[in-house]
Write a protein that holds these residues in place. Sequence first.
Motif, mmCIF file in Angstrom:
data_model
loop_
_atom_site.group_PDB
_atom_site.id
_atom_site.type_symbol
_atom_site.label_atom_id
_atom_site.label_comp_id
_atom_site.label_asym_id
_atom_site.label_seq_id
_atom_site.Cartn_x
_atom_site.Cartn_y
_atom_site.Cartn_z
ATOM 1 N N ARG A 56 -76.095 72.339 -14.694
ATOM 2 C CA ARG A 56 -75.787 73.182 -15.847
ATOM 3 C C ARG A 56 -74.399 73.802 -15.691
ATOM 4 N N TYR A 57 -73.591 73.673 -16.756
ATOM 5 C CA TYR A 57 -72.245 74.237 -16.790
ATOM 6 C C TYR A 57 -72.201 75.292 -17.892
ATOM 7 N N THR A 58 -71.974 76.551 -17.515
ATOM 8 C CA THR A 58 -71.880 77.637 -18.485
ATOM 9 C C THR A 58 -70.441 78.102 -18.592
ATOM 10 N N GLU A 59 -69.900 78.062 -19.808
ATOM 11 C CA GLU A 59 -68.525 78.507 -20.019
ATOM 12 C C GLU A 59 -68.390 80.006 -19.704
ATOM 13 N N LEU A 60 -67.290 80.383 -19.112
ATOM 14 C CA LEU A 60 -67.007 81.792 -18.867
ATOM 15 C C LEU A 60 -66.055 82.365 -19.905
ATOM 16 N N ASP A 61 -65.685 81.567 -20.891
ATOM 17 C CA ASP A 61 -64.975 82.037 -22.080
ATOM 18 C C ASP A 61 -65.245 81.035 -23.188
ATOM 19 N N ALA A 82 -79.030 71.302 -9.383
ATOM 20 C CA ALA A 82 -80.476 71.105 -9.511
ATOM 21 C C ALA A 82 -81.258 71.875 -8.463
ATOM 22 N N GLU A 83 -80.703 72.020 -7.244
ATOM 23 C CA GLU A 83 -81.441 72.719 -6.185
ATOM 24 C C GLU A 83 -81.288 74.232 -6.261
ATOM 25 N N GLY A 84 -80.540 74.715 -7.272
ATOM 26 C CA GLY A 84 -80.399 76.152 -7.479
ATOM 27 C C GLY A 84 -79.099 76.762 -7.002
ATOM 28 N N THR A 85 -78.275 76.003 -6.275
ATOM 29 C CA THR A 85 -76.983 76.507 -5.810
ATOM 30 C C THR A 85 -76.058 76.745 -6.998
ATOM 31 N N ARG A 86 -75.287 77.837 -6.914
ATOM 32 C CA ARG A 86 -74.354 78.163 -7.985
ATOM 33 C C ARG A 86 -72.949 78.316 -7.429
ATOM 34 N N MET A 87 -71.963 78.013 -8.268
ATOM 35 C CA MET A 87 -70.572 78.230 -7.911
ATOM 36 C C MET A 87 -69.739 78.270 -9.188
ATOM 37 N N ARG A 160 -69.996 67.831 -2.792
ATOM 38 C CA ARG A 160 -71.168 67.709 -1.918
ATOM 39 C C ARG A 160 -72.468 67.990 -2.655
ATOM 40 N N HIS A 161 -72.439 68.920 -3.622
ATOM 41 C CA HIS A 161 -73.649 69.241 -4.381
ATOM 42 C C HIS A 161 -73.858 68.267 -5.535
ATOM 43 N N ARG A 162 -72.756 67.870 -6.171
ATOM 44 C CA ARG A 162 -72.894 67.031 -7.371
ATOM 45 C C ARG A 162 -73.141 65.565 -7.030
ATOM 46 N N TYR A 163 -72.543 65.066 -5.947
ATOM 47 C CA TYR A 163 -72.667 63.642 -5.605
ATOM 48 C C TYR A 163 -73.163 63.473 -4.167
ATOM 49 N N PRO A 164 -74.333 64.010 -3.840
ATOM 50 C CA PRO A 164 -74.843 63.840 -2.473
ATOM 51 C C PRO A 164 -75.156 62.383 -2.181
ATOM 52 N N SER A 165 -74.731 61.905 -1.008
ATOM 53 C CA SER A 165 -74.952 60.506 -0.651
ATOM 54 C C SER A 165 -75.026 60.387 0.863
#
Length: 303
Positions: A56-61, A82-87, A160-165
């Motif tokens: 999920r991508y939430t705009e900050l403006d 998906a695992e709940g990590t945010r940045m 690392r979070h978006r493309y784990p391999s």
Amino acid sequence: MTPSARNTSRSGYRDAQGRALGARQRTDREGAVHRLGRWLGSLIDGRRTIEVKGVRYTELDAVPLRRRAARQLSKRYQVEFAEGTRMVIEASPARIFADLQQPIDLPEFEACEPLLRPGDRVLCLHAGTGHGPAWLADRVGPTGAVVALEADPTSIRYARHRYPSANTALEADGLGALGGELDGAFDVVLHRRVPASVRQAREDVAECWRLVAPGGGLVLLSADRAIDARDARRAQVALAEAIEHAADDDIDEIERLRLADRAGLRVRRTIDDLADESDGGRDPSPPGDADSAGGGGRGGAPA
């Protein structure tokens, strides 16, 4: 406020400027702060949330990304994986997130395709936000491996979070971190931003060439943008001089590349005779036409 002023205010009387009599008037500074607060509130209310493959991508403006990109500005998003990590990330023309922007830099990774085989070990320098290394990992398959280096820690954390391999190592580092790697450690090496400085270019290209296995390949792209054919030619000649300085007689083939606003070379390394006798080496013949990746000609450096 005196009782008379309070009563006048409640009665609804106003002065010549339309302000309620007896009411406390805002200073110019307070008025500016109030207007700014209302404007920021309207932006926050207009934020959108985009979901791509569980991220999920939430705009900050509320300013559209394309409008910011047109002005060479970045746009901030809060990302929830998906695992709940945010940045928080900043998308810009220089930092491309394939879920949000057109991945215009993907052809730079695809330039390696004629060199790739399942099971290859690939080194990618200036890996970006991870969509390019993910493409490379898909091409070499589960028996292959990709080592992707990127100097920007935020891009690596996101990747690392978006493309784990399991077969991809993403590290926030540069070419200097590979001094301990053995000669010929990689089948394919991609350097997406070879410096314009002659000295630095020779050092980078020599180290990349050291890491390419016999029969393997190297893709070099200039850090300088190629606005026109003359810029592209200049970049290709500079890279050819750097590779010939490093490679001696080990070059099997050089192809010119022109990819959007980047120019470069695709180089095949000759198969070592001993390696050829022991395990058959690699097939040096390209699986497709050299011009398919924007190159031109075979069998030598661009003159």
